[in-house]
Scaffold this active site. Structure first.
Site, short mmCIF file in Angstrom:
data_model
loop_
_atom_site.label_atom_id
_atom_site.label_comp_id
_atom_site.label_asym_id
_atom_site.label_seq_id
_atom_site.Cartn_x
_atom_site.Cartn_y
_atom_site.Cartn_z
N LYS A 194 0.86 -1.17 0.00
CA LYS A 194 0.00 0.00 0.00
C LYS A 194 0.91 1.23 0.00
O LYS A 194 1.40 1.65 1.06
CB LYS A 194 -0.89 0.00 1.26
N GLU A 270 9.41 1.33 11.00
CA GLU A 270 10.42 2.37 10.79
C GLU A 270 9.68 3.70 10.88
O GLU A 270 8.89 4.02 10.01
CB GLU A 270 11.05 2.22 9.41
N CYS A 304 13.74 10.88 6.85
CA CYS A 304 13.57 10.52 8.26
C CYS A 304 14.89 10.58 9.01
O CYS A 304 14.93 10.81 10.21
CB CYS A 304 13.00 9.12 8.36
N GLU A 406 8.97 16.44 15.41
CA GLU A 406 9.41 16.25 14.03
C GLU A 406 8.63 17.19 13.11
O GLU A 406 7.41 17.23 13.15
CB GLU A 406 9.18 14.81 13.59
#
Ligand SMILES: NC(=O)c1ccc[n+]([C@@H]2O[C@H](COP(=O)([O-])OP(=O)(O)OC[C@H]3O[C@@H](n4cnc5c(N)ncnc54)[C@H](O)[C@@H]3O)[C@@H](O)[C@H]2O)c1
Ligand SMILES: N/C(=C\C=C\C=O)C(=O)O
Length: 502
Positions: A194, A270, A304, A406
């Site tokens: 997906k 992750e 990331c 973040e």
């Protein structure tokens, strides 16, 4: 090569709107019920694709096709034969390099120079590294004594876990999807992917590659859609999925982990980060600046592993801030095809709103805006794109939201520090623990600080240097599990011990 007819800043003829379909059991299919969603390029907001939004029945068909493929030829070939097929996948991606490049750039708006050196090459390399891994990895064998003196032997064998659900983010679409699909297939699993709703094209293109090289139908499937109450949730809740591997935001990872708990399915996660770069006064200054420029601003800060917190030893703090400002203000924002472009837009106007909200929050929290902080002046043709200025702040407390949350944009906060103990404590203060960069020419200090940093990956005098055999993953709220080289086998196989009485 790519059509570079569009000159920088000139409006492009309205792009052809593509139909991006699901890929199930070796066939491109529209969604049952015909639902689609729009995909727009973040360069100028133009509509570039209508994407088939998989219905729950489509996801069910994909999982069933993946299950059936396990019982077919795919389940009977050896690891070495699978390795050969994965090499063929890698070679076919390279043969279709421009097609993948065009699709990735269209979806993301990232510079061609970046996607052609990172995203697409790694998309192929990921298949090769795991083909090599399964061809060369051994298992274990033990001889044992038995009361009757005849003895027994034990040997371990790896078997696929089954159908693996793969849920991917939008920042490095082909790279991060194949980083999961390659080991999953190398270990004999079948997959239902997906992709992010923001970047549907390269995962879809890969279906054609699978057919072209002879991967059996049903081994690789792609269903498009969103998360909640869409393909993402349908996949994570499907009882026919044996394991889920996810890359994305921490809060999404937690939702997926809850879904996986039904049926006690394993997850590999992750997730997010707020990565520090620690710059000591004894560093190679030019290398530290070049490396921090990349770690803060590459891919418009949408990596990331990227840096959003920079700590600089006080004696070089002012010099470092001035040098990074100078370099950041030389970044060239522009259309992907322009060779001079060094930074593209963010992935979407929605994500830009999030990043701009932090730009405003930083000022509200009392930051000094060293550079940027807003929307750049772009040519009229690009005014509807998701453009933001590369931004540098100083002057905030470590507790500020700008320094703890973040942002996932081209921005960083730079703070001075005085001692090694102080900076390690500050770097480790957050609930994230994904990556860090340490800049020093003192060898003992490099090892000492790297050992104390709470992160899954620490780079010294480098950033995003990747040996794909090494363990990759985050600590704390940045991840669960490690992938890379043999570490991926722990997640994508069931290890069985066979004990034979002699
Ligand atoms: N640790 C890593 O290796 C790594 C790599 C890249 C990106 N990231 C992280 O990913 C984030 C940016 O990517 P993003 O915005 O696509 O993340 P996201 O979590 O919003 O979405 C990731 C994927 O999850 C799907 N999804 C969302 N909600 C879901 C649900 N309830 N059930 C099932 N699927 C769902 C999305 O459709 C998408 O495909 C950042 O936080 C970044 O740090 C981490
Ligand atoms: N997983 C990897 C990179 C992740 C980048 C995050 O944006 C890789 O290099 O394998």
């Amino acid at each position: 090569m790519l059509d570079v007819a569009r000159k920088p800043g000139q409006p492009e003829q309205a792009p052809k709107v593509k139909d991006v379909l699901n890929f199930i059991d070796g066939h491109y299919l529209p969604a049952r019920g015909g639902r689609t969603f729009d995909k727009r390029t973040p360069v100028d907001g133009a509509l570039i694709a209508k994407v088939a939004e998989a219905a729950e029945a489509d996801v069910d068909a994909a999982v069933k096709a993946a299950r059936a493929a396990l019982d077919g030829p795919w389940g009977k070939i050896t690891p070495a034969e699978r390795g050969d097929l994965l090499y063929a996948v890698a070679n076919e991606i390279n043969k279709r390099f421009d097609q993948f490049l065009e699709a990735e750039v269209a979806d993301t708006g990232k510079p061609v120079s970046l996607a052609s050196h990172l995203d697409i090459p790694r998309g192929a390399a990921n298949f090769k590294v795991f083909a090599d891994t399964v061809k060369n990895v051994s298992t274990e064998f033990f001889e044992m004594a038995t009361p009757d003196g005849a003895g027994a032997i034990n040997y371990a064998v790896r078997r696929p876990v089954g159908v693996v659900g793969v849920i991917c983010p939008w920042n490095l679409p082909l790279l991060l999807m194949t980083w999961k699909v390659a080991p999953a297939m190398a270990c004999g699993n079948t997959v239902v992917v997906k992709p992010s709703e923001e970047t549907p094209q390269t995962a879809t293109l890969l279906g054609d590659v699978m057919n072209a090289v002879g991967i059996p139908k049903g081994v690789y499937n792609v269903v498009h859609g969103f998360g909640p109450n869409s393909a993402g949730e349908f996949l994570t809740r499907h009882p026919g999925v044996n394991a889920l591997t996810f890359t994305g935001e921490t809060r999404t990872g937690a939702v997926i982990m809850k879904a996986a708990a039904d049926g006690a399915r394993p997850v590999s996660l992750e997730m997010g980060g707020k990565n520090p770069a620690i710059v000591f006064a004894d560093c190679d200054f030019d290398a530290a600046i070049e490396g921090t420029m990349r770690s803060c601003f590459a891919n418009a800060g949408q990596v990331c592993l990227g840096t959003e917190r920079v700590y600089v030893e006080r004696p070089i703090f002012e010099k470092f801030v001035a040098a990074l400002k100078d370099k950041a203000e030389k970044l060239k924002l522009g259309v992907p095809e322009d060779k001079a472009t060094t930074m593209g837009p963010l992935i979407s106007l929605e994500h830009r709103n999030k990043v701009l909200s932090y730009y405003a929050k930083a000022v509200a929290e009392g930051a000094t805006v060293v550079s940027g902080g807003g929307i750049p002046k772009m040519p009229d043709a690009l005014k509807d794109g998701a453009w933001v200025q590369p931004t540098i702040w100083t002057g905030l407390a470590d507790s500020a939201a700008t320094v703890t949350e973040e942002i996932f944009g081209p921005c960083c906060h730079i703070a001075p520090f005085d001692t090694e103990d102080e900076v390690v404590k500050r770097a480790n203060a957050l609930d994230y623990g994904l990556a860090a960069a340490v800049w020093t020419t003192n060898l003992a200090r490099a090892h000492r600080v790297s050992s104390r940093i709470e992160a899954g990956i620490v780079w010294v005098n480098s950033w995003f240097l990747r040996d794909l055999r090494t363990p990759f993953g985050g600590m704390k709220q940045s991840g669960i599990g490690r992938e890379g080289g043999v570490h991926s086998l722990e997640f994508y196989t069931e290890l069985k011990n066979v004990c034979i009485k002699l």
